[in-house]
Write an enzyme that holds these catalytic residues in place. Structure first.
Site, mmCIF file in Angstrom:
data_model
loop_
_atom_site.group_PDB
_atom_site.id
_atom_site.type_symbol
_atom_site.label_atom_id
_atom_site.label_comp_id
_atom_site.label_asym_id
_atom_site.label_seq_id
_atom_site.Cartn_x
_atom_site.Cartn_y
_atom_site.Cartn_z
ATOM 1 N N LYS A 137 0.833 -1.204 0.000
ATOM 2 C CA LYS A 137 0.000 0.000 0.000
ATOM 3 C C LYS A 137 0.868 1.254 0.000
ATOM 4 C CE LYS A 137 -3.259 3.004 0.378
ATOM 5 N NZ LYS A 137 -4.152 3.153 1.523
ATOM 6 N N LYS A 183 2.156 11.376 5.880
ATOM 7 C CA LYS A 183 2.366 10.165 6.656
ATOM 8 C C LYS A 183 2.689 8.987 5.749
ATOM 9 C CE LYS A 183 -1.008 7.658 7.411
ATOM 10 N NZ LYS A 183 -1.682 6.470 6.817
#
Length: 298
Positions: free
Chosen positions: A168, A237
């Site tokens: 991911k 992030k």
């Protein structure tokens, strides 16, 4: 049909829980703030007063913002509730945390499956997510019907949960590159008098078809960054997660320092810091100064 738990009702989590409800499951929902819980209950969900109440279901799911949020909810005491149960973590957390949680859940006698997703809230609402799943094969097979209710394809990535989170991060790293490339090339052609809508249509309808160039190209051309589908802070992030993955396999991506500097410039700008992550394109369009840090500085 069965009762499942769902923790984390942000824009993505709410849409995903709604897909489980639409598939006929009873869904026991928990969220730190109560308004999303009330909205889910109005759609037929059951309210969980505590995270434990959702985790006590035979199968539970979480869609929390980041590592800190995940650790705040998945405490050792709550993980103990998972004995004989399965938890599916669907957020973009670090591979290191995924490994730690998988170990803790296993020691408690439960099963942990990582299943981060590809797609924005509108995609989740349509059940069109791509879901990246990794974990014990039997546990993954058992939860697959639920995943298929939330997504159009489940990608099986092996038995190590952390691999799903690493993949991911790598996918999002590619999306960030695309958004930055669109922003830079729009900045060039826009200053030559070419409308950004024309240029991004040229990209997406010729050599760069697909969801990223079509969707984000449109957002960048129209400056449609609000409300954010994916907050720019979460993009920052995810860039950190990509760096962690790169470090873990001994790679030094050449573009990472520049991309990090772009995000830092955007987050330092009061006009951009609360927008969609595609607003990083504005760093180039506005000519904001960036300061690339040294590659993988210690």
């Amino acid at each position: 049909m069965s009762t499942v738990g769902f923790l984390g009702l942000g824009s993505m989590g709410s849409a995903m829980a709604a897909r489980l409800l639409a598939a006929g499951h009873d869904v026991r929902v928990w969220n730190r703030s109560t308004a999303p819980v009330s909205a889910a209950v109005a759609r037929g969900a059951l309210s969980a007063d505590r995270p434990e109440d959702a985790l006590e279901c035979a199968v539970s799911f979480s869609m929390l913002a980041n590592d800190d949020a995940m650790q705040a909810v998945m405490t050792p005491a709550r993980i103990g509730v998972l004995r004989g149960r399965t938890h599916v973590a669907m957020a973009s957390i670090s591979p290191d945390l995924a490994t730690a949680l998988a170990d803790e859940v296993g020691e408690a006698g439960g099963h942990y499956v990582a299943a981060p997703v590809l797609g924005r809230p509108s995609v989740a609402a349509e059940g069109e997510l791509n879901i990246l799943a990794a974990g014990d094969p039997d546990a993954t097979a058992a939860v697959r019907p639920y995943l298929e209710a939330m997504g159009k394809r489940v990608w099986l990535l092996g038995e190590r949960p952390a691999v799903a989170n690493a993949v991911k991060a790598a996918v999002n790293y590619n999306i960030i590159h695309a958004m930055q490339a669109i922003g830079e090339s729009v900045a060039m052609t826009e200053r030559l008098g070419v409308p950004p809508e024309t240029f991004t249509e040229l990209l997406s309808s010729t050599l760069f078809g697909g969801v990223v160039y079509t969707g984000y190209g449109h957002l960048i051309a129209e400056r449609g960054y609000a409300p954010p589908g994916f907050h720019i802070g979460l993009g920052r992030k995810d860039l950190d997660l990509a760096e962690q993955v790169a470090r873990s396999v001994g790679l030094m991506p050449a573009t990472l320092p520049a991309l990090t500097a772009v995000f830092e410039a955007a987050l330092a700008d009061d006009d951009l810091k609360d927008l969609d992550w595609s607003a990083i394109a504005e760093v180039s369009r506005r000519g904001l100064r960036i300061r690339p840090r040294e590659q993988f500085e210690e």
